[in-house]
Design an enzyme around this catalytic site. Structure first.
Site, mmCIF file in Angstrom:
data_model
loop_
_atom_site.group_PDB
_atom_site.id
_atom_site.type_symbol
_atom_site.label_atom_id
_atom_site.label_comp_id
_atom_site.label_asym_id
_atom_site.label_seq_id
_atom_site.Cartn_x
_atom_site.Cartn_y
_atom_site.Cartn_z
ATOM 1 N N CYS A 1 30.884 35.759 37.103
ATOM 2 C CA CYS A 1 29.881 34.880 37.694
ATOM 3 C C CYS A 1 28.512 35.252 37.152
ATOM 4 C CB CYS A 1 29.890 35.032 39.197
ATOM 5 S SG CYS A 1 31.499 34.605 39.855
ATOM 6 N N TYR B 1 44.499 31.402 37.821
ATOM 7 C CA TYR B 1 43.862 32.512 38.528
ATOM 8 C C TYR B 1 44.465 32.729 39.922
ATOM 9 C CZ TYR B 1 39.609 34.799 40.532
ATOM 10 O OH TYR B 1 38.706 35.627 41.148
ATOM 11 N N ASP C 1 37.940 45.294 42.647
ATOM 12 C CA ASP C 1 38.045 45.022 41.216
ATOM 13 C C ASP C 1 36.761 45.445 40.495
ATOM 14 O OD1 ASP C 1 39.105 44.026 38.849
ATOM 15 O OD2 ASP C 1 38.357 42.006 39.204
#
Ligand code: ADP
Ligand code: SF4
Length: 691
Positions: A31, A171, A267
């Site tokens: 992002c 995803y 993550d």
């Protein structure tokens, strides 16, 4: 310099179904707070990654239907043909440099409020949406909904091909996507063929892979991005159990596996909580069960670690988001034998934070990130000097170091004077705090760049007075003298000094970093800063055996670190260290042997024994500025054409802001800047009405 042959393996092409990546560097979907709302900025940023040598450059998550609207996040979108052109613009920029362009299709399932589209959210079950505790529910999808959902995904894949993408990423990760919601026993207790057994819960994801391969698999690579572990033990997916079983069941389906852990805060752990390559233990099995290429992230910045991960049979591609943000030219630098020039990510997650507050990305290490289009800043190039001026930079913290580095690169003669025994300013001090050692990279990268520059001189142990500056004989002066933490508790909540909050009973973070310690056993840390420093003081002192109470007017400890994905990790660590946490409390006074507190909800007064460490705000160290500016004639006589304050000396803020201000100063010297204008390019609107 030629490339070190040890790194040759990183530059081998990798086949991903019908397409071939030119090397093993995969810029993971990330992002950026620009996406569809600031498309020029997004396109230029992605193009820069390709120019820097990333063999695959991916979009961030791209929502493909109004029932999965990602507002308020400013990410990419592919709802229909009208969205194809700007995405094609990104593809073109990536292709210009011979890289492959990938798109990550997303539907956030019950993790979205659909606040722009006003569609009713959907998911595997009737459940309240998980995004921000938004007061709406997701509706359980029936079989017709599932068929429609698959159609939307397929249509998006076809449109992605129209836009020219080479790779589609399907995803299922981060506990924030529809297929991961279906896969989860927590979220999915359906009684039909999409619930129950692992095979059933995995059905939707398998179908998406099949649909995508069928629709575009003849010309596009189909990558499965899949979280194999949710790091919550048996309550979630575990790589030893269903995570592994799921991969085994689909082992040969996708053209490549991109595997990681969930949720996003796991993550993208910061360096405070995880080292480079920290996901390896979780994903190591994947290459043993699939013959397809495997990629993973892990904040890899060292080419040796990358080569090792490949040679140990863990991965085929190095997947990186943050290392590509901190240095878009990381692959090129390895290729050109310039490993020492890599600007290594420090793992601070300022980049993620700006996405999370819906603003264009910034990076602590790379001040040009997000500025490629609107300011025309290239991370590796800067225009030559505009005069033969000599520049004096006072203070070698992040702002001063970055200014000196970039001014030196432009060809100016630069003198950098630092009062302390070492350079780095606040990053040298803060990198000595528990687990922040990677932050020293802000200093080390810049010192490494400055060292060979014959036109830049660094003097340590050189505290300058205003008179010294006047006598020095520079044409331009940049004051990068930093800031100092207050001791008196004044900040956001407390507007006047706390009675009794004086040294030595009140110690600021600077005092603590200087090695001073509370005299009494217990200590109250008052955190009205809400970022990392309050928790750091508690962490350090509790680690040294002090009994610590952390008091904050916020709703939780380090509330702003929600944006850097650290809040829960910080809270867990402090609780583990035995720190008492009092949210919604403030400090009233420092008594003879205790600290008087107030509960901000009930008004109840309470006390804790001990000394006080207020972490509230900093004041600029700008004592040189007024004496220099008060007499323009004296300045002129000294030959000084300009004096500017930069970094914390001008406005105390993040390290990222100080680096940016140092960079900006260097860029703008000897250029015309309109003081009344907007200092960057803005988006041009294509209006249907009012034109
Ligand atoms: P920033 O984040 O804005 O770069 P820092 O606080 O990290 O600010 O760094 C400021 C640096 O300036 C510190 O290393 C400090 O020692 C140095 N400094 C402060 N005052 C002077 C001075 N009068 N002369 C030289 N160096 C100074
Ligand atoms: Fe790395 Fe911090 Fe830059 Fe993000 S902001 S890329 S974590 S240095």
């Amino acid at each position: 310099m030629p490339r070190d042959p040890r790194y040759d393996i990183l530059f081998e092409p990798i086949r991903i179904g019908p397409v071939t990546a030119p090397n093993r560097f995969y810029q993971a979907p990330h992002c950026n707070g620009m996406g569809r709302l600031f498309p020029d900025s997004m396109i230029a940023m992605r193009g820069m990654k390709a120019e820097g040598g990333w063999g695959i450059v991916a979009t961030e998550q791209c929502d493909f239907h109004p029932t999965g609207d990602v507002q308020p996040f400013t990410e990419t979108r592919l709802w229909g043909d009208m969205d194809v052109p700007y995405l094609a613009g990104m593809v073109n920029e990536v292709h210009k440099h011979g890289s492959l362009a990938a798109i990550e299709l997303v539907h956030n399932g019950h993790d979205t409020g659909n606040i722009y589209s006003r569609e009713v959210p959907i998911g595997p079950m009737h459940r309240p949406v998980t995004w921000l505790d938004h007061p709406v529910q997701a509706r359980a999808m029936d079989l017709t909904d599932i068929r429609a959902y698959r159609r939307w995904h397929r249509n998006a894949a076809l449109r992605a091909r129209k836009a020219g993408f080479d790779i589609v990423v399907v995803y299922a990760g981060h506990d924030g996507t529809m297929p991961s919601h279906f896969l989860s026993r927590r979220h999915n207790q359906r009684g039909d063929e999409y619930g129950g057994s692992l095979e059933n819960r995995l059905r939707l994801y398998r179908e998406l892979l099949e649909d995508t391969l069928d629709a575009v698999g003849d010309t596009m690579g189909v990558v499965a991005r899949f979280a194999v572990d949710e790091m919550m033990g048996p309550d979630g997916l575990e790589w030893e159990n269903e995570g592994r079983d799921a991969i085994e069941m689909m082992a040969e389906m996708p053209d490549m596996w991109d595997v990681n852990v969930a949720d996003w805060s796991n993550d993208s752990k910061t360096s405070r909580f995880a080292p480079e390559g920290y996901q390896e233990d979780y994903i190591a099995f994947v290459k043993q069960v699939s013959s397809k290429p495997v990629a993973t992230v892990g904040r890899y910045t060292s080419p040796d670690t990358m080569v090792s991960a490949i040679k140990r049979g863990l991965v085929d591609m190095i997947c990186a988001a943050r290392p590509s943000i901190a240095d878009p030219f990381l692959p090129k630098k390895i290729e050109e034998g310039r490993v020492d020039d890599i600007r290594e990510c420090i793992g601070c997650n300022i980049c993620a934070a700006w996405n999370n507050i819906s603003a264009p990305i910034r990076c602590t290490q790379n001040p040009t990130m997000g500025e490629e289009w609107r300011k025309g800043w290239h991370p590796e190039q800067i225009k030559a000097k505009g005069s033969d001026s000599h520049v004096l930079v006072v203070g070698a913290g992040p702002a001063g170091l970055e200014a000196a580095h970039q001014l030196g690169k432009r060809g100016y003669r630069v003198t950098l004077a630092e009062a302390g025994t070492q350079a780095g300013g606040r990053v040298s001090r803060e990198s000595a705090l528990p687990n922040l050692n990677a932050w020293a990279r802000v200093r080390d990268y810049r010192l490494g760049q400055i060292a060979p520059m014959v036109n830049v001189d660094l003097y340590l142990n050189s505290e300058l007075s205003a008179q010294d500056v006047l006598e020095f004989g520079a044409d331009h002066v940049a004051l990068a003298t930093g800031s100092t933490w207050r001791r008196d508790g004044v900040g956001r909540h407390v507007r006047a000094p706390i009675p009794g909050a004086e040294f030595p009973r009140a110690l600021s973070p600077d005092d603590i970093m200087d090695g001073k310690r509370p005299k009494m056993g217990p200590v109250v840390v008052f955190d009205d800063d809400h970022y990392y420093m309050g928790s750091m003081m508690a962490d350090l002192l509790a680690g040294e055996g002090y009994q610590v109470t952390l008091v904050t007017p916020g709703l939780c400890v380090s509330s702003w670190t929600e944006h850097t994905l650290e809040q829960e990790h910080i809270e867990k660590r402090l609780v583990g260290l035995g720190v008492e946490i009092l949210p919604r409390h403030s400090v009233v006074a420092l008594g003879a042997g205790d600290v008087e507190l107030v509960n901000l909800v009930t008004g109840e007064k309470l006390k804790r024994p001990g000394d006080l460490v207020p972490v509230t705000m900093r004041l600029p160290n700008d004592v040189l500025y007024s004496p220099l500016m008060e007499d323009p004639a004296r300045l002129q006589d000294a030959g000084i054409k300009s004096v500017r304050r930069i970094g914390d000396c001008y406005g105390p803020a993040t390290i990222a802001a100080a680096v940016y201000e140092g960079h900006r100063y260097a860029r703008e010297l000897d250029t015309k800047v309109d003081p009344d204008g907007v200092p960057f390019k803005t988006v041009k609107y294509d209006l249907e009405l009012g034109g």
